[in-house]
Design an enzyme around this catalytic site. Structure first.
Site, PDB file in Angstrom:
ATOM      1  N   GLY A  56     -87.955  35.745 -45.989  1.00  0.00           N
ATOM      2  CA  GLY A  56     -86.815  35.561 -45.076  1.00  0.00           C
ATOM      3  C   GLY A  56     -87.219  35.704 -43.621  1.00  0.00           C
ATOM      4  O   GLY A  56     -86.765  34.926 -42.761  1.00  0.00           O
TER       5      GLY A  56
ATOM      6  N   ASN B 289     -84.628  33.548 -55.874  1.00  0.00           N
ATOM      7  CA  ASN B 289     -84.630  32.982 -57.234  1.00  0.00           C
ATOM      8  C   ASN B 289     -83.294  33.269 -57.913  1.00  0.00           C
ATOM      9  O   ASN B 289     -82.695  34.317 -57.690  1.00  0.00           O
ATOM     10  CB  ASN B 289     -85.756  33.609 -58.054  1.00  0.00           C
ATOM     11  CG  ASN B 289     -87.127  33.126 -57.620  1.00  0.00           C
ATOM     12  OD1 ASN B 289     -87.385  31.930 -57.554  1.00  0.00           O
ATOM     13  ND2 ASN B 289     -88.008  34.055 -57.307  1.00  0.00           N
TER      14      ASN B 289
ATOM     15  N   LYS C  77     -89.333  25.787 -61.723  1.00  0.00           N
ATOM     16  CA  LYS C  77     -89.994  25.681 -60.419  1.00  0.00           C
ATOM     17  C   LYS C  77     -91.302  24.911 -60.530  1.00  0.00           C
ATOM     18  O   LYS C  77     -91.549  23.956 -59.799  1.00  0.00           O
ATOM     19  CB  LYS C  77     -90.256  27.097 -59.884  1.00  0.00           C
ATOM     20  CG  LYS C  77     -90.730  27.165 -58.457  1.00  0.00           C
ATOM     21  CD  LYS C  77     -91.053  28.597 -58.020  1.00  0.00           C
ATOM     22  CE  LYS C  77     -89.837  29.493 -57.967  1.00  0.00           C
ATOM     23  NZ  LYS C  77     -90.094  30.744 -57.193  1.00  0.00           N
TER      24      LYS C  77
ATOM     25  N   ALA D 294     -82.742  36.892 -50.393  1.00  0.00           N
ATOM     26  CA  ALA D 294     -82.916  38.223 -50.984  1.00  0.00           C
ATOM     27  C   ALA D 294     -83.024  38.064 -52.503  1.00  0.00           C
ATOM     28  O   ALA D 294     -83.648  37.130 -52.982  1.00  0.00           O
ATOM     29  CB  ALA D 294     -81.763  39.131 -50.581  1.00  0.00           C
TER      30      ALA D 294
ATOM     31  N   THR E   7     -94.410  29.754 -49.077  1.00  0.00           N
ATOM     32  CA  THR E   7     -93.031  29.725 -49.587  1.00  0.00           C
ATOM     33  C   THR E   7     -92.070  29.441 -48.430  1.00  0.00           C
ATOM     34  O   THR E   7     -91.187  28.580 -48.538  1.00  0.00           O
ATOM     35  CB  THR E   7     -92.648  31.056 -50.272  1.00  0.00           C
ATOM     36  OG1 THR E   7     -93.552  31.308 -51.340  1.00  0.00           O
ATOM     37  CG2 THR E   7     -91.230  31.000 -50.830  1.00  0.00           C
TER      38      THR E   7
ATOM     39  N   LYS F  13     -93.251  35.540 -65.792  1.00  0.00           N
ATOM     40  CA  LYS F  13     -92.987  36.520 -64.733  1.00  0.00           C
ATOM     41  C   LYS F  13     -93.287  37.914 -65.247  1.00  0.00           C
ATOM     42  O   LYS F  13     -93.151  38.188 -66.444  1.00  0.00           O
ATOM     43  CB  LYS F  13     -91.511  36.473 -64.317  1.00  0.00           C
ATOM     44  CG  LYS F  13     -91.256  36.983 -62.910  1.00  0.00           C
ATOM     45  CD  LYS F  13     -91.353  35.867 -61.891  1.00  0.00           C
ATOM     46  CE  LYS F  13     -90.992  36.326 -60.501  1.00  0.00           C
ATOM     47  NZ  LYS F  13     -90.898  35.184 -59.569  1.00  0.00           N
TER      48      LYS F  13
ATOM     49  N   GLY G 148     -81.275  38.335 -46.004  1.00  0.00           N
ATOM     50  CA  GLY G 148     -82.485  38.944 -46.572  1.00  0.00           C
ATOM     51  C   GLY G 148     -83.665  38.705 -45.666  1.00  0.00           C
ATOM     52  O   GLY G 148     -84.127  37.576 -45.512  1.00  0.00           O
ATOM     53  N   LEU G 149     -84.129  39.784 -45.021  1.00  0.00           N
ATOM     54  CA  LEU G 149     -85.233  39.662 -44.071  1.00  0.00           C
ATOM     55  C   LEU G 149     -86.497  40.290 -44.660  1.00  0.00           C
ATOM     56  O   LEU G 149     -87.186  41.065 -44.015  1.00  0.00           O
ATOM     57  CB  LEU G 149     -84.837  40.326 -42.745  1.00  0.00           C
ATOM     58  CG  LEU G 149     -85.332  39.671 -41.457  1.00  0.00           C
ATOM     59  CD1 LEU G 149     -84.940  38.204 -41.388  1.00  0.00           C
ATOM     60  CD2 LEU G 149     -84.794  40.408 -40.236  1.00  0.00           C
TER      61      LEU G 149
HETATM   62  N1  PHE Z   1     -93.943  34.867 -56.686  1.00  0.00           N
HETATM   63  C1  PHE Z   1     -93.783  33.591 -56.087  1.00  0.00           C
HETATM   64  C2  PHE Z   1     -92.913  32.707 -56.962  1.00  0.00           C
HETATM   65  O1  PHE Z   1     -92.346  33.163 -57.906  1.00  0.00           O
HETATM   66  C3  PHE Z   1     -95.093  32.910 -55.741  1.00  0.00           C
HETATM   67  C4  PHE Z   1     -96.095  32.759 -56.863  1.00  0.00           C
HETATM   68  C5  PHE Z   1     -95.943  31.805 -57.843  1.00  0.00           C
HETATM   69  C6  PHE Z   1     -97.212  33.523 -56.888  1.00  0.00           C
HETATM   70  C7  PHE Z   1     -96.885  31.619 -58.851  1.00  0.00           C
HETATM   71  C8  PHE Z   1     -98.152  33.349 -57.877  1.00  0.00           C
HETATM   72  C9  PHE Z   1     -97.998  32.413 -58.861  1.00  0.00           C
HETATM   73  O2  PHE Z   1     -92.753  31.545 -56.702  1.00  0.00           O
END
Ligand code: PHE
Length: 342
Positions: A187, A258, A66, A235, A152, A78, A182-183
């Site tokens: 969403g 994702n 990403k 979702a 987003t 993450k 997914g709301l």
């Molecule tokens: N959690 C979201 C994502 O995975 C947005 C996010 C990205 C928040 C990077 C903070 C840092 O894209």
């Protein structure tokens, strides 16, 4: 049959039973090749904590793609807080888990930054901030840029219009049926954008209370198969499988969830059926783009928003070159990531 040994792709993974919460907390760093890793903090129920670990591994890898595809100088990471099936999430347990997460994030010494994700929001980041400064998206009154769901959703909407232009020859949504599966926080905002643009919006969610949104409703297990022009997976991941592909009818799939594919080969199955799938790590980048450009690079709101809107241009380029080269949008998007990482 033993699966063959797979090389460890992740740079660093820390798993800890949170000293305050007793809950398993995981920070997975997939790559810091382009810069410090960045990715959200997911708080979710899992059948077993090992499923939370597996999710963190997959989600951090997706963040590498990403951030790289979006042109950001950040790597992929993450955080997952794994809640057991029977554990009640009281406010004090939540606070304890967020403090545990902050402590774990702090242990990376600035090589990983967290933010909100599924199950967490800006107010939770205020709690995380008590243990570490390496956290984004605090509410504006606490000095952050607030919810990443807003950019987003804006990026998803730009991706959706670019996809529509590619598939239907026009980004006009009036008269089109768009199914949103997914709301949640993203969403629901995508539904607003698409409804405002004149589309017929059909929604679904695992939470039946979301029926009160007032949109046309479809049961979640049928959502992706609903006859429509555009389907938006919004979702959790793992929803597009080889078994499902023959049952799909919408010619365009684009959404923020994702890791939508159960396996990479599903992208080939979709293409073989003539279904255009916009890679999730491109469509969902708006939150990361906006947050990192604002909070790290210090760009003003307008410039960061323009970079989110530019996701539409990226989608147009990826879909056009995939068509020209007779490859899939996924392969084309991966080639972009590989070029940046090289
Ligand atoms: N959690 C979201 C994502 O995975 C947005 C996010 C990205 C928040 C990077 C903070 C840092 O894209």
């Amino acid at each position: 049959h033993q699966p063959s040994f797979s090389r460890m792709e992740h740079e660093e993974v820390k798993v800890r039973r949170g000293p305050r919460s007793g809950l398993p907390v995981v920070v997975a760093i997939h790559s810091r090749a382009l810069g410090p890793a960045a990715g959200g903090i997911r708080l979710r129920r899992y059948p077993d904590w090992r499923d939370g670990l597996a999710d963190a591994l997959r989600l951090s890898e997706a963040m590498t793609d990403k951030n790289a595809a979006a042109g950001l100088d950040f790597g992929g990471g993450k955080t997952v807080i794994a809640l057991g099936p029977g554990t009640e999430l009281t406010p004090s347990l939540r606070e304890a888990a967020l403090l545990d997460v902050g402590e774990l994030i702090e242990s990376f010494g600035g090589t990983y930054f967290g933010g909100p994700d599924v199950g967490t929001g800006p107010d939770d980041m205020v709690v995380v901030r008590r243990s570490t400064s390496r956290v984004f998206c605090l509410p504006p009154e606490h000095g952050g840029t607030g919810s990443s769901s807003i950019p987003t959703a804006l990026g998803v909407f730009a991706a959706l219009r670019a996809g529509a232009r590619h598939v239907f020859g026009s980004a006009e949504l009036t008269g089109r049926t768009v199914v949103i599966s997914g709301l949640g926080s993203v969403g629901a905002l995508v539904a607003q954008h698409v409804a405002a643009a004149g589309a017929r919006v059909v929604v679904s969610d695992v939470d039946p209370a979301k029926r009160a949104s007032g949109y046309e409703w479809v049961d979640p297990e049928k959502a992706l198969r609903t006859p429509a022009d555009i389907v938006v997976p919004a979702a959790v991941g793992g929803v597009l499988s080889a078994e499902l592909v023959p049952e799909l009818s919408a010619p365009l799939i684009v959404g923020p969830a994702n890791n939508q594919l159960t396996s990479e080969t599903v992208a080939d199955d979709l293409a073989a059926r003539g279904i255009v799938w916009v890679p999730d790590f491109i469509a969902s980048a708006g939150g990361a783009v906006y947050t990192l450009l604002r909070e790290v690079e210090g760009l003003p709101h307008e410039e960061a928003t323009a970079r989110v809107e530019a996701i539409g241009t990226t989608v147009s380029e990826v879909l056009a070159s995939a068509r020209d080269k007779e490859t899939t949008p996924l392969r084309e998007a991966r080639a972009r990531v590989a070029a940046r990482l090289a």
